[in-house]
Design an enzyme around this catalytic site. Sequence first.
Site, mmCIF file in Angstrom:
data_model
loop_
_atom_site.group_PDB
_atom_site.id
_atom_site.type_symbol
_atom_site.label_atom_id
_atom_site.label_comp_id
_atom_site.label_asym_id
_atom_site.label_seq_id
_atom_site.Cartn_x
_atom_site.Cartn_y
_atom_site.Cartn_z
ATOM 1 N NE ARG A 42 -1.693 -1.511 3.609
ATOM 2 C CZ ARG A 42 -1.627 -1.092 4.857
ATOM 3 N NH1 ARG A 42 -2.402 -0.133 5.285
ATOM 4 N NH2 ARG A 42 -0.760 -1.613 5.717
ATOM 5 C CB ALA A 56 3.324 6.210 2.915
ATOM 6 C CB ALA A 90 7.381 -10.769 7.191
ATOM 7 C CE1 TYR A 130 6.170 -14.357 10.796
ATOM 8 C CE2 TYR A 130 6.409 -15.160 13.040
ATOM 9 C CZ TYR A 130 6.603 -14.170 12.090
ATOM 10 O OH TYR A 130 7.237 -13.009 12.450
ATOM 11 C CE LYS A 163 10.330 -13.297 9.909
ATOM 12 N NZ LYS A 163 10.227 -12.037 9.113
ATOM 13 N N GLY A 204 -11.621 -2.872 31.560
ATOM 14 C CA GLY A 204 -11.760 -3.353 32.941
ATOM 15 C C GLY A 204 -12.246 -4.787 33.014
ATOM 16 C CB ILE A 205 -12.368 -7.560 30.532
ATOM 17 C CG1 ILE A 205 -13.316 -6.815 29.590
ATOM 18 C CG2 ILE A 205 -12.646 -9.053 30.534
ATOM 19 C CD1 ILE A 205 -13.204 -7.233 28.129
HETATM 20 N N1 LIG Z 1 5.518 -7.293 15.485
HETATM 21 C C1 LIG Z 1 6.188 -8.189 16.220
HETATM 22 O O1 LIG Z 1 5.908 -8.384 17.428
HETATM 23 C C2 LIG Z 1 7.321 -8.977 15.583
HETATM 24 C C3 LIG Z 1 8.036 -9.849 16.408
HETATM 25 C C4 LIG Z 1 9.110 -10.553 15.851
HETATM 26 C C5 LIG Z 1 9.441 -10.365 14.518
HETATM 27 N N2 LIG Z 1 8.713 -9.508 13.744
HETATM 28 C C6 LIG Z 1 9.118 -9.326 12.346
HETATM 29 O O2 LIG Z 1 9.264 -7.940 12.135
HETATM 30 C C7 LIG Z 1 8.952 -7.595 10.796
HETATM 31 C C8 LIG Z 1 8.025 -6.421 10.759
HETATM 32 O O3 LIG Z 1 6.859 -6.774 11.485
HETATM 33 P P1 LIG Z 1 5.642 -5.765 11.661
HETATM 34 O O4 LIG Z 1 5.032 -6.077 12.980
HETATM 35 O O5 LIG Z 1 6.053 -4.369 11.348
HETATM 36 O O6 LIG Z 1 4.658 -6.306 10.534
HETATM 37 P P2 LIG Z 1 3.373 -5.585 9.906
HETATM 38 O O7 LIG Z 1 2.911 -4.456 10.750
HETATM 39 O O8 LIG Z 1 2.415 -6.688 9.563
HETATM 40 O O9 LIG Z 1 3.933 -4.956 8.569
HETATM 41 C C9 LIG Z 1 4.297 -5.750 7.490
HETATM 42 C C10 LIG Z 1 4.817 -4.858 6.405
HETATM 43 O O10 LIG Z 1 5.230 -5.699 5.331
HETATM 44 C C11 LIG Z 1 4.605 -5.267 4.145
HETATM 45 N N3 LIG Z 1 4.345 -6.409 3.288
HETATM 46 C C12 LIG Z 1 3.802 -7.610 3.636
HETATM 47 N N4 LIG Z 1 3.735 -8.399 2.564
HETATM 48 C C13 LIG Z 1 4.249 -7.702 1.511
HETATM 49 C C14 LIG Z 1 4.424 -7.971 0.132
HETATM 50 N N5 LIG Z 1 4.058 -9.141 -0.384
HETATM 51 N N6 LIG Z 1 4.972 -7.022 -0.650
HETATM 52 C C15 LIG Z 1 5.340 -5.826 -0.149
HETATM 53 N N7 LIG Z 1 5.188 -5.499 1.152
HETATM 54 C C16 LIG Z 1 4.631 -6.428 1.978
HETATM 55 C C17 LIG Z 1 3.318 -4.613 4.600
HETATM 56 O O11 LIG Z 1 2.922 -3.761 3.553
HETATM 57 P P3 LIG Z 1 1.403 -3.370 3.234
HETATM 58 O O12 LIG Z 1 1.316 -1.965 3.705
HETATM 59 O O13 LIG Z 1 1.267 -3.480 1.799
HETATM 60 O O14 LIG Z 1 0.513 -4.335 3.962
HETATM 61 C C18 LIG Z 1 3.787 -3.880 5.856
HETATM 62 O O15 LIG Z 1 4.429 -2.671 5.485
HETATM 63 C C19 LIG Z 1 8.389 -8.863 10.156
HETATM 64 O O16 LIG Z 1 9.390 -9.433 9.350
HETATM 65 C C20 LIG Z 1 8.086 -9.770 11.334
HETATM 66 O O17 LIG Z 1 8.252 -11.129 10.977
HETATM 67 C C21 LIG Z 1 7.669 -8.810 14.248
#
Ligand SMILES: NC(=O)c1ccc[n+]([C@@H]2O[C@H](COP(=O)([O-])OP(=O)(O)OC[C@H]3O[C@@H](n4cnc5c(N)ncnc54)[C@H](OP(=O)(O)O)[C@@H]3O)[C@@H](O)[C@H]2O)c1
Length: 325
Positions: free
Chosen positions: A34, A36, A71, A146, A150, A195-196
């Site tokens: 998408r 920004a 991801a 998942y 990774k 408050g659940i």
């Molecule tokens: N959040 C956590 O607690 C956590 C913990 C451990 C590791 N991680 C790792 O940290 C990284 C970032 O996580 P996050 O929480 O920021 O994830 P997120 O909020 O789900 O954001 C995912 C991002 O990846 C983009 N994306 C997904 N599929 C795509 C595709 N096919 N082509 C282009 N862009 C794509 C999405 O773009 P769109 O705007 O198009 O959807 C969004 O910008 C990930 O690799 C995740 O595995 C996260």
Amino acid sequence: MPRILVTGATGFVGRSLLPQLRTANYDIRALSRRPAAEIIPYIEWLSRDLTEVNDFAEALTDVDTVVHLAACVHQFDLNGESGLADYRRDNTEVTRRLAEQAARKGVRRFIYLSTIKVNGEKTAVLTNGGFQSFTESDTPAPEDPYAISKYEAEEALREVCSISDMEYVILRPPLIYGPWVKANFLQLVAAINRGIPLPLGSVHNLRSLLYVENLSEVIQLCIEKPQAANQLFLVSDVDISLRDLVKRIGDILGKWMPLLPCPVSVLNIVGLLTGKQAVIRRLTESLVIDNSRIKRELSWTPRFTLDDGLLNTLNWFRVFHSIHQ
Ligand SMILES: NC(=O)c1ccc[n+]([C@@H]2O[C@H](COP(=O)([O-])OP(=O)(O)OC[C@H]3O[C@@H](n4cnc5c(N)ncnc54)[C@H](OP(=O)(O)O)[C@@H]3O)[C@@H](O)[C@H]2O)c1
């Protein structure tokens, strides 16, 4: 300043990383499917679906470092075979293709945000009541599709770097929290705000967490520090029990949180009956990270404390909640 390609730039982590790198004067190229939602000045945006791109030349031109955040996180069937195929397409194969082309384009360093779930889902409890923290030298034990995808992405990146001059840095964080947090952490905050009463009075666990702005600073260190080249780091900034976390969040929100005693075995049965076993496991089991290596090697001291992080997160939540209710 060197140009950094940030994939997944509109995501939860990307939203924190972009201002961090911008303040440090990096030339940023941001990529996500998408466009920004809000315009951040001086950032070049590419709107692409990485699963559909075969030629990354446009994204990789004149790039010094790739920070690959994009991801697919918890969107497909977590247990089925089709889920694994989908996760492999989005997480493993995209990483492999992007890394191969980055290496050919002369990219210096490729930073990959993996997950602690590659180490496993829970840390063992020692006979003295302590925890066998996860470390970089543990044998990987990913359980769900998942985490498997990774881990395979990490392996693909290592393979590419072993036959090219490109350096890798792999980071494995636990649950990350901060403004724009989603999923379980957001649901927990929302439940506390309503408050659940939560049936967590008998849960005695310890979980490592990471505040998103501390992670952004770590990523900047991984871009800049020579010592980060070809390293795997586990990264977290605090260990806290779920009960204490609920209490701290309740205190900041001004909510008194009764925690109802309920045996963990009963919670597990409820999880089984409702198909929420994974959520119950994350609430009740322990996952503790030994973060000493990254602190030592990169001279990293987390700037934000748990209270700083929670305050910023809950200030954001109040605004988010008032808009969305
Ligand atoms: N959040 C956590 O607690 C956590 C913990 C451990 C590791 N991680 C790792 O940290 C990284 C970032 O996580 P996050 O929480 O920021 O994830 P997120 O909020 O789900 O954001 C995912 C991002 O990846 C983009 N994306 C997904 N599929 C795509 C595709 N096919 N082509 C282009 N862009 C794509 C999405 O773009 P769109 O705007 O198009 O959807 C969004 O910008 C990930 O690799 C995740 O595995 C996260």
